[in-house]
Enzyme design. Structure first.
Site, mmCIF file in Angstrom:
data_model
loop_
_atom_site.group_PDB
_atom_site.id
_atom_site.type_symbol
_atom_site.label_atom_id
_atom_site.label_comp_id
_atom_site.label_asym_id
_atom_site.label_seq_id
_atom_site.Cartn_x
_atom_site.Cartn_y
_atom_site.Cartn_z
ATOM 1 C CB CYS A 2 1.967 21.114 4.454
ATOM 2 S SG CYS A 2 3.048 22.439 4.966
ATOM 3 N NE ARG A 27 -3.347 19.167 3.823
ATOM 4 C CZ ARG A 27 -3.951 18.642 4.877
ATOM 5 N NH1 ARG A 27 -5.232 18.431 4.825
ATOM 6 N NH2 ARG A 27 -3.292 18.336 5.951
ATOM 7 C CD1 TRP A 74 -0.555 28.644 5.451
ATOM 8 C CD2 TRP A 74 0.136 27.776 7.389
ATOM 9 N NE1 TRP A 74 -0.971 29.473 6.463
ATOM 10 C CE2 TRP A 74 -0.555 28.974 7.662
ATOM 11 C CE3 TRP A 74 0.673 27.068 8.453
ATOM 12 C CZ2 TRP A 74 -0.734 29.464 8.941
ATOM 13 C CZ3 TRP A 74 0.496 27.553 9.741
ATOM 14 C CH2 TRP A 74 -0.207 28.737 9.969
ATOM 15 C CG ASN A 100 1.444 18.489 7.115
ATOM 16 O OD1 ASN A 100 1.505 19.523 7.775
ATOM 17 N ND2 ASN A 100 0.328 17.831 6.929
ATOM 18 N N GLY A 101 4.073 19.555 9.224
ATOM 19 C CA GLY A 101 4.072 19.546 10.684
ATOM 20 C C GLY A 101 5.176 20.431 11.226
ATOM 21 C CD GLU A 479 -18.701 31.492 10.421
ATOM 22 O OE1 GLU A 479 -17.845 31.537 11.312
ATOM 23 O OE2 GLU A 479 -18.462 31.065 9.278
ATOM 24 C CE LYS A 483 -16.370 32.235 7.016
ATOM 25 N NZ LYS A 483 -16.270 30.920 7.534
ATOM 26 C CD GLU A 486 -12.294 32.746 7.994
ATOM 27 O OE1 GLU A 486 -11.694 31.830 8.543
ATOM 28 O OE2 GLU A 486 -13.437 32.587 7.501
ATOM 29 C CG HIS A 502 -22.313 47.068 28.395
ATOM 30 N ND1 HIS A 502 -22.697 47.807 29.490
ATOM 31 C CD2 HIS A 502 -23.356 46.248 28.121
ATOM 32 C CE1 HIS A 502 -23.906 47.437 29.878
ATOM 33 N NE2 HIS A 502 -24.335 46.490 29.059
ATOM 34 C CE LYS A 601 -11.818 23.523 4.270
ATOM 35 N NZ LYS A 601 -12.519 24.627 4.907
#
Ligand code: HGA
Length: 606
Positions: A2, A27, A74, A100-101, A479, A483, A486, A502, A601
């Site tokens: 946020c 955010r 968000w 925010n939270g 990674e 990426k 995402e 396996h 983020k």
């Protein structure tokens, strides 16, 4: 997450709010909203979706006034629609809040408020704050906010204003808030870039701080009302650096900033003449017997590279944990444990709470962190800043490679201090490390980038992808897959190459592109055997090979050559090619790489 912005001064508040929110949109971008006070009224405007939806309307019909608060959301509680967008107001519209939270006890608080006659407009947890403050209000806004916050449990960065007061009251617990100090004007935001065009003098509010802002000053107290002194930090970030600087996206700009970011990470820390590393941290490198690395997402993969490096170079047992698991699994910690937390923002709540868990058990703590003044840095024994500069793109790029760079430094420092590296070994590794910015620059040369783009577009219609790597480059594969997931939303799996047989080998058919990190390494032959296993099942091999490796090119459908690097530092160079592969796949598919769906983020919720 946020984005929060607040302003009081002589400018038109709407302009400051919209420009600040634009720099914080990474955010959260489920909705955006502002409240602007003008004389005896506060007007709220809010809209679901990206900030542009709101700013377009405000351009047509500006809200006059020199005091305002703004928010990008968000969503955690309630759909991302107009009603659930912040700001939230009381029934009479006289008191306005942004938050925010997460208010963890909001359901019981809400039930009580409804019983006492309050009506709710939204489904959010945040709205309880507006009603609680109203209930406690008897002419003193600061006192009312304090009384309301005493009833809530959870995380908040909260900003409040009221028609009868020319002031903004804000407070934080867990969620970040920074205050900008101007001349005859004051600012608030959840992150520095929002304020850089207006002021460089910033006060980072601490957990449990409350602040009252007026046109010509501010007063900080704790939640009980005791005065608190906080330093004013002068921020040297360039406002330009926080903007796109000519690139199509923040992500691409940040990919190209990696040579500079790495230079900053390494600067002043390498002494190749003596083979020493200077990290300017007070930690006693011989005082612990094991290391726990704790992180989330991309930072977790940087931690996996760190595990490999530290165990190889310093011979200390390392385990790496996902922060959200670590904090609840009653981990074995003692005063002989060094807990290393890794976080770009220094605010990631899962990691922050895991850090607190480690401290409870007596661990020494070190952070590998980008954002100065962030919550974690205030609770850590020591911080190894990566100095990567502001990272705005939601999918991390330069913070990742700089985190890995920081782990290289740390492993070398530990290895030297604990006597596991000879002078000659250390000097060789230091030279290889010093080469990193140049090698990454070389990895970004136009011919290589064009080839990565070609390969990305060739496979962009694939439904799934598999990524493989071994040893220190197994995390590079993890990674790379993250990426791609995402930003392109293509399903991607990643495995240590030796593990493929396996299980995941069952996925391979002629439609599956398999990216294999097969750069120069003591395990290269084994990796090439895994490539053959993929080929034998008709999988399409995209091989990452070191420059000049024409022999192994014969086993691949497509080759992405990367500059030759010492095996121990090669994850930094190799990551760049996989970032670009994801980037070009996503842009070819028309995705918004800076604001991938469902993501945000600086994740400050659990
Ligand atoms: N819980 C609030 C705020 C969400 C938030 O801070 N996200 O990062 C909501 O859902 O609106």
């Amino acid at each position: 997450m946020c984005g929060i912005v607040g302003y009081i001064g002589s400018r038109q508040a709407q302009d400051v709010l919209i420009s600040g929110l634009a720099r914080l949109e990474y955010r959260g971008y489920d909705s955006a909203g502002v409240a602007v006070a003008d004389g005896g009224q506060v007007v709220v405007k809010k809209k679901a979706g990206k900030l542009a939806n709101l700013s377009g309307e405000l351009e047509q019909q500006p809200l006059p006034g020199t005091l305002g608060i703004g928010h990008t959301r968000w969503a955690t509680h309630g759909l991302p629609n107009d009603t659930n967008a912040h700001p939230h107001t009381t029934e009479d519209g006289r008191l306005v809040i942004i938050h925010n939270g997460i208010i963890e006890n909001y359901l019981s608080l809400k039930a009580g408020l409804i019983e006492r006659g309050h009506t709710f407009q939204s489904e959010t947890d945040s709205e309880v704050l507006a009603h609680l403050i109203e209930e406690a209000y008897a002419g003193d806004l600061e006192a009312a906010v304090r009384a309301a916050l005493a009833q809530v449990r959870g995380a908040y960065g909260i900003v409040v204003t009221h028609v009868d007061h020319r002031e903004i009251v804000a407070a934080r617990t867990v969620s970040p808030l920074v205050m900008g100090v101007g001349e005859g004007e004051m600012f608030l935001a959840s992150d520095v870039p929002a304020l850089l065009p207006y002021t460089r003098d910033m006060v980072f509010l601490h957990d449990g701080d409350m602040v009252v802002l007026h046109d010509d000053g501010y007063r900080i107290t704790d939640l009980q009302g005791n005065p608190q002194e906080r330093p004013i930090d002068r921020i040297d970030w360039d406002a330009e650096a926080a903007e796109k600087g000519g690139y199509d996206s923040y992500m691409l700009k940040e990919i190209y900033e990696q040579p500079a970011a790495l230079t900053n990470t390494l600067m002043g820390r390498l002494h190749d003449d003596t083979g020493e590393v200077n990290l300017d941290i007070s930690l006693d490198p011989t005082a612990f017997k094991r290391i726990s690395v704790i992180a989330c997402g991309t930072a977790y993969y940087a931690g996996l590279v760190g595990e490999y490096l530290i165990e190889q170079l310093a011979r200390i047992p390392v385990e790496v944990d996902v922060a959200s698991e670590y904090r609840y699994r009653n981990p074995l910690v003692s005063e002989h444990t060094l807990a290393i937390v890794v976080s770009q923002s220094g605010e990631t709540i899962d990691t922050l709470e895991a850090l607190r868990e480690a401290k409870k058990g007596g661990a020494k703590t070190l952070g590998i962190i980008n954002a100065k003044g962030s919550s974690m840095t205030r609770e850590l024994d020591d911080t190894l800043y990566i100095h990567a500069g502001p990272e705005i793109g939601v999918a991390s790029t330069k913070a990742y490679t700089s985190m890995v760079g920081a782990f290289v430094l740390l492993a070398l420092w530990l290895g030297r201090a604990r006597g596991t590296l000879t002078d000659a070994q250390a000097q060789e590794l230091l030279r290889a490390t010093r080469e990193l910015p140049r090698l990454v620059e070389e990895a970004l040369n136009p011919a290589r980038v064009a080839e990565i783009k070609r390969v990305a577009e060739k496979y962009a219609q694939a439904r799934d992808y598999l990524f493989l790597g071994r040893g220190v480059n197994a995390p590079t594969a993890f990674e790379g897959a993250l990426k791609l997931k995402e930003i392109s939303y293509i399903h991607a799996e990643a495995y240590a190459a030796g593990e493929m047989k396996h299980g995941p080998i069952a996925l391979i058919d002629a439609n599956l592109p398999v990216v294999v990190v097969a750069t120069e390494s003591h395990l290269l032959e084994k990796t090439i055997s895994n490539v053959q296993e993929v080929r034998a099942r008709s999988g399409k091999v995209i091989a990452l090979l070191s420059d000049g490796d024409t022999e192994n090119a014969a086993h691949a459908d497509d080759v992405l050559y990367v500059p030759r690097a010492h095996e121990m530092v090669s994850p930094v160079v190799n990551a760049v090619a996989l970032q670009l592969l994801a980037y070009f796949t996503a842009t070819y598919l028309g995705k918004d790489v800076d604001k991938p769906r469902n993501l945000a983020k600086s994740v400050t919720v659990e």
